[in-house]
Design a protein around this motif. Structure first.
Motif, PDB file in Angstrom:
ATOM      1  N   LYS A 101       0.816  -1.220   0.000  1.00 34.86           N
ATOM      2  CA  LYS A 101       0.000   0.000   0.000  1.00 34.86           C
ATOM      3  C   LYS A 101       0.848   1.269   0.000  1.00 34.86           C
ATOM      4  O   LYS A 101       0.622   2.185   0.791  1.00 34.86           O
ATOM      5  CB  LYS A 101      -0.943  -0.014   1.194  1.00 34.86           C
ATOM      6  N   LYS A 102       1.835   1.311  -0.897  1.00 39.68           N
ATOM      7  CA  LYS A 102       2.692   2.493  -1.013  1.00 39.68           C
ATOM      8  C   LYS A 102       2.144   3.402  -2.105  1.00 39.68           C
ATOM      9  O   LYS A 102       1.709   2.935  -3.159  1.00 39.68           O
ATOM     10  CB  LYS A 102       4.121   2.090  -1.398  1.00 39.68           C
ATOM     11  N   GLY A 103       2.171   4.676  -1.861  1.00 37.41           N
ATOM     12  CA  GLY A 103       1.816   5.660  -2.881  1.00 37.41           C
ATOM     13  C   GLY A 103       0.349   5.677  -3.272  1.00 37.41           C
ATOM     14  O   GLY A 103      -0.008   6.207  -4.302  1.00 37.41           O
ATOM     15  N   ILE A 104      -0.519   5.124  -2.438  1.00 38.00           N
ATOM     16  CA  ILE A 104      -1.958   5.149  -2.746  1.00 38.00           C
ATOM     17  C   ILE A 104      -2.525   6.455  -2.211  1.00 38.00           C
ATOM     18  O   ILE A 104      -2.237   6.863  -1.091  1.00 38.00           O
ATOM     19  CB  ILE A 104      -2.671   3.948  -2.096  1.00 38.00           C
ATOM     20  N   THR A 105      -3.343   7.105  -3.015  1.00 37.43           N
ATOM     21  CA  THR A 105      -3.949   8.356  -2.569  1.00 37.43           C
ATOM     22  C   THR A 105      -4.992   8.054  -1.500  1.00 37.43           C
ATOM     23  O   THR A 105      -5.492   6.941  -1.392  1.00 37.43           O
ATOM     24  CB  THR A 105      -4.618   9.100  -3.735  1.00 37.43           C
ATOM     25  N   GLU A 106      -5.333   9.086  -0.735  1.00 44.31           N
ATOM     26  CA  GLU A 106      -6.238   8.888   0.397  1.00 44.31           C
ATOM     27  C   GLU A 106      -7.624   8.448  -0.040  1.00 44.31           C
ATOM     28  O   GLU A 106      -8.253   7.645   0.632  1.00 44.31           O
ATOM     29  CB  GLU A 106      -6.347  10.175   1.217  1.00 44.31           C
ATOM     30  N   GLU A 107      -8.117   8.974  -1.180  1.00 44.18           N
ATOM     31  CA  GLU A 107      -9.472   8.618  -1.611  1.00 44.18           C
ATOM     32  C   GLU A 107      -9.560   7.132  -1.930  1.00 44.18           C
ATOM     33  O   GLU A 107     -10.529   6.480  -1.590  1.00 44.18           O
ATOM     34  CB  GLU A 107      -9.879   9.406  -2.859  1.00 44.18           C
ATOM     35  N   VAL A 108      -8.519   6.612  -2.582  1.00 40.05           N
ATOM     36  CA  VAL A 108      -8.538   5.202  -2.958  1.00 40.05           C
ATOM     37  C   VAL A 108      -8.330   4.328  -1.724  1.00 40.05           C
ATOM     38  O   VAL A 108      -8.941   3.278  -1.586  1.00 40.05           O
ATOM     39  CB  VAL A 108      -7.442   4.908  -4.010  1.00 40.05           C
ATOM     40  N   ALA A 109      -7.481   4.782  -0.814  1.00 44.64           N
ATOM     41  CA  ALA A 109      -7.116   3.958   0.339  1.00 44.64           C
ATOM     42  C   ALA A 109      -8.267   3.819   1.330  1.00 44.64           C
ATOM     43  O   ALA A 109      -8.381   2.802   2.000  1.00 44.64           O
ATOM     44  CB  ALA A 109      -5.909   4.557   1.043  1.00 44.64           C
ATOM     45  N   LYS A 110      -9.128   4.849   1.423  1.00 45.82           N
ATOM     46  CA  LYS A 110     -10.207   4.778   2.403  1.00 45.82           C
ATOM     47  C   LYS A 110     -11.276   3.809   1.937  1.00 45.82           C
ATOM     48  O   LYS A 110     -11.788   3.904   0.832  1.00 45.82           O
ATOM     49  CB  LYS A 110     -10.835   6.155   2.603  1.00 45.82           C
ATOM     50  N   LYS A 111     -11.585   2.874   2.790  1.00 46.17           N
ATOM     51  CA  LYS A 111     -12.662   1.934   2.500  1.00 46.17           C
ATOM     52  C   LYS A 111     -13.667   2.028   3.635  1.00 46.17           C
ATOM     53  O   LYS A 111     -13.295   2.173   4.794  1.00 46.17           O
ATOM     54  CB  LYS A 111     -12.122   0.506   2.408  1.00 46.17           C
ATOM     55  N   ARG A 112     -14.910   1.910   3.275  1.00 46.79           N
ATOM     56  CA  ARG A 112     -15.931   1.951   4.315  1.00 46.79           C
ATOM     57  C   ARG A 112     -15.937   0.619   5.039  1.00 46.79           C
ATOM     58  O   ARG A 112     -16.071  -0.431   4.416  1.00 46.79           O
ATOM     59  CB  ARG A 112     -17.308   2.205   3.709  1.00 46.79           C
ATOM     60  N   SER A 113     -15.798   0.702   6.333  1.00 46.80           N
ATOM     61  CA  SER A 113     -15.835  -0.534   7.115  1.00 46.80           C
ATOM     62  C   SER A 113     -17.254  -0.713   7.644  1.00 46.80           C
ATOM     63  O   SER A 113     -17.883   0.235   8.102  1.00 46.80           O
ATOM     64  CB  SER A 113     -14.836  -0.468   8.263  1.00 46.80           C
ATOM     65  N   ARG A 114     -17.719  -1.923   7.544  1.00 46.31           N
ATOM     66  CA  ARG A 114     -19.065  -2.209   8.053  1.00 46.31           C
ATOM     67  C   ARG A 114     -19.013  -2.239   9.565  1.00 46.31           C
ATOM     68  O   ARG A 114     -18.129  -2.841  10.154  1.00 46.31           O
ATOM     69  CB  ARG A 114     -19.545  -3.566   7.543  1.00 46.31           C
ATOM     70  N   ARG A 115     -20.001  -1.597  10.163  1.00 50.53           N
ATOM     71  CA  ARG A 115     -20.084  -1.649  11.615  1.00 50.53           C
ATOM     72  C   ARG A 115     -20.726  -2.963  12.012  1.00 50.53           C
ATOM     73  O   ARG A 115     -21.737  -3.364  11.451  1.00 50.53           O
ATOM     74  CB  ARG A 115     -20.900  -0.492  12.152  1.00 50.53           C
ATOM     75  N   THR A 116     -20.144  -3.594  12.997  1.00 47.44           N
ATOM     76  CA  THR A 116     -20.703  -4.867  13.436  1.00 47.44           C
ATOM     77  C   THR A 116     -21.945  -4.607  14.269  1.00 47.44           C
ATOM     78  O   THR A 116     -21.967  -3.713  15.119  1.00 47.44           O
ATOM     79  CB  THR A 116     -19.683  -5.656  14.280  1.00 47.44           C
ATOM     80  N   VAL A 117     -22.974  -5.361  14.000  1.00 50.49           N
ATOM     81  CA  VAL A 117     -24.217  -5.233  14.739  1.00 50.49           C
ATOM     82  C   VAL A 117     -24.167  -6.230  15.883  1.00 50.49           C
ATOM     83  O   VAL A 117     -23.968  -7.420  15.673  1.00 50.49           O
ATOM     84  CB  VAL A 117     -25.431  -5.528  13.819  1.00 50.49           C
ATOM     85  N   LYS A 118     -24.338  -5.710  17.088  1.00 52.03           N
ATOM     86  CA  LYS A 118     -24.240  -6.573  18.256  1.00 52.03           C
ATOM     87  C   LYS A 118     -25.612  -7.154  18.580  1.00 52.03           C
ATOM     88  O   LYS A 118     -26.604  -6.445  18.638  1.00 52.03           O
ATOM     89  CB  LYS A 118     -23.704  -5.799  19.453  1.00 52.03           C
ATOM     90  N   HIS A 119     -25.636  -8.459  18.775  1.00 52.45           N
ATOM     91  CA  HIS A 119     -26.862  -9.150  19.136  1.00 52.45           C
ATOM     92  C   HIS A 119     -26.675  -9.768  20.509  1.00 52.45           C
ATOM     93  O   HIS A 119     -25.605 -10.267  20.832  1.00 52.45           O
ATOM     94  CB  HIS A 119     -27.177 -10.270  18.132  1.00 52.45           C
ATOM     95  N   GLN A 120     -27.753  -9.739  21.285  1.00 53.87           N
ATOM     96  CA  GLN A 120     -27.712 -10.382  22.594  1.00 53.87           C
ATOM     97  C   GLN A 120     -28.123 -11.832  22.422  1.00 53.87           C
ATOM     98  O   GLN A 120     -29.149 -12.118  21.809  1.00 53.87           O
ATOM     99  CB  GLN A 120     -28.673  -9.679  23.551  1.00 53.87           C
ATOM    100  N   ARG A 121     -27.325 -12.739  22.950  1.00 59.08           N
ATOM    101  CA  ARG A 121     -27.669 -14.158  22.882  1.00 59.08           C
ATOM    102  C   ARG A 121     -27.518 -14.782  24.253  1.00 59.08           C
ATOM    103  O   ARG A 121     -26.716 -14.334  25.067  1.00 59.08           O
ATOM    104  CB  ARG A 121     -26.726 -14.885  21.919  1.00 59.08           C
ATOM    105  N   GLY A 122     -28.284 -15.817  24.475  1.00 59.47           N
ATOM    106  CA  GLY A 122     -28.176 -16.541  25.724  1.00 59.47           C
ATOM    107  C   GLY A 122     -26.919 -17.396  25.750  1.00 59.47           C
ATOM    108  O   GLY A 122     -26.373 -17.762  24.718  1.00 59.47           O
ATOM    109  N   ILE A 123     -26.457 -17.709  26.932  1.00 60.08           N
ATOM    110  CA  ILE A 123     -25.286 -18.565  27.107  1.00 60.08           C
ATOM    111  C   ILE A 123     -25.798 -19.893  27.650  1.00 60.08           C
ATOM    112  O   ILE A 123     -26.903 -19.963  28.213  1.00 60.08           O
ATOM    113  CB  ILE A 123     -24.298 -17.932  28.106  1.00 60.08           C
ATOM    114  N   VAL A 124     -24.995 -20.920  27.503  1.00 55.78           N
ATOM    115  CA  VAL A 124     -25.398 -22.232  28.031  1.00 55.78           C
ATOM    116  C   VAL A 124     -25.630 -22.095  29.532  1.00 55.78           C
ATOM    117  O   VAL A 124     -24.751 -21.632  30.269  1.00 55.78           O
ATOM    118  CB  VAL A 124     -24.306 -23.290  27.753  1.00 55.78           C
ATOM    119  N   GLY A 125     -26.815 -22.470  29.993  1.00 51.58           N
ATOM    120  CA  GLY A 125     -27.140 -22.398  31.413  1.00 51.58           C
ATOM    121  C   GLY A 125     -27.811 -21.094  31.812  1.00 51.58           C
ATOM    122  O   GLY A 125     -28.237 -20.950  32.955  1.00 51.58           O
ATOM    123  N   ALA A 126     -27.915 -20.125  30.892  1.00 53.51           N
ATOM    124  CA  ALA A 126     -28.579 -18.861  31.216  1.00 53.51           C
ATOM    125  C   ALA A 126     -29.213 -18.289  29.952  1.00 53.51           C
ATOM    126  O   ALA A 126     -28.534 -18.089  28.960  1.00 53.51           O
ATOM    127  CB  ALA A 126     -27.580 -17.871  31.787  1.00 53.51           C
TER     128      ALA A 126
END
Length: 190
Positions: A101-126
């Motif tokens: 990733k040498k010499g890449i301009t900022e517009e090309v280098a920026k990628k949109r990262s997906r935000r992780t969606v947090k889900h609540q899940r039960g655990i074994v025993g609860a």
């Protein structure tokens, strides 16, 4: 054999000033108002090793036994290729620069990262309801529950110890201990 990029590019290069017709030429051959419109298309090859441009009449052409064509901008590139060097490990090649990733301009280098969606899940025993209830408890209630659990565990431990102590054996006789072999009438440990 390294996996090499092979591509062709066409570049517009303006004609030299001397080749532009003079103003005394017929109207169909006169210089346009914008001389940069006089352009010639030059077929530019890409160096198989370094990724640099190879202009017409420049560089070397190497044809391998399986009829694959390799083009090199300089003897340095062809020499490294014939030594089977990996262009990804040589810092000045385009492949290396692209990988690191040498010499890449900022517009090309920026990628949109997906935000992780947090889900609540039960655990074994609860399940979710018990987890939510525990989370909403106050610190005082938690400490009170902890103390009661500790007290309960201590009482259970004392009860176990007292049960172990009750079925005590009859006192052992003062007679010397005799092994099973001796009881059977063996040689008596000789």
């Amino acid at each position: 054999m390294p996996n090499l990029v092979s591509a062709q590019a066409e570049i517009e290069l303006p004609l030299p000033i001397a080749s532009i017709p003079s103003s005394k030429a017929p109207p169909d051959q006169q210089v346009p108002a914008n001389p940069s419109r006089w352009c010639v298309f030059v077929k530019v090859e890409i160096d198989s090793f370094s990724g640099f441009r190879v202009y017409p009449s420049k560089g070397k052409l190497f044809v391998r036994g399986d009829s694959k064509v390799f083009r090199f901008a300089s003897s340095k590139n062809s020499s490294l290729f014939l030594q089977r060097k990996n262009p990804r490990k040589i810092a000045w090649t385009q492949v290396y620069r692209r990988m690191h990733k040498k010499g890449i301009t900022e517009e090309v280098a920026k990628k949109r990262s997906r935000r992780t969606v947090k889900h609540q899940r039960g655990i074994v025993g609860a399940d979710l309801a018990t987890i939510a209830a525990r989370r909403n408890q106050t610190a005082a209630i938690r400490s009170q529950q902890r103390l009661s659990a500790i007290a309960k565990a201590k009482t259970e431990k004392k009860e176990k110890e007292s049960k172990k102590a009750k079925p005590a054996r009859a006192p052992a006789s003062t007679a010397p201990k005799v092994s099973k072999q001796q009881m059977k009438g063996g040689k008596g440990g000789r």
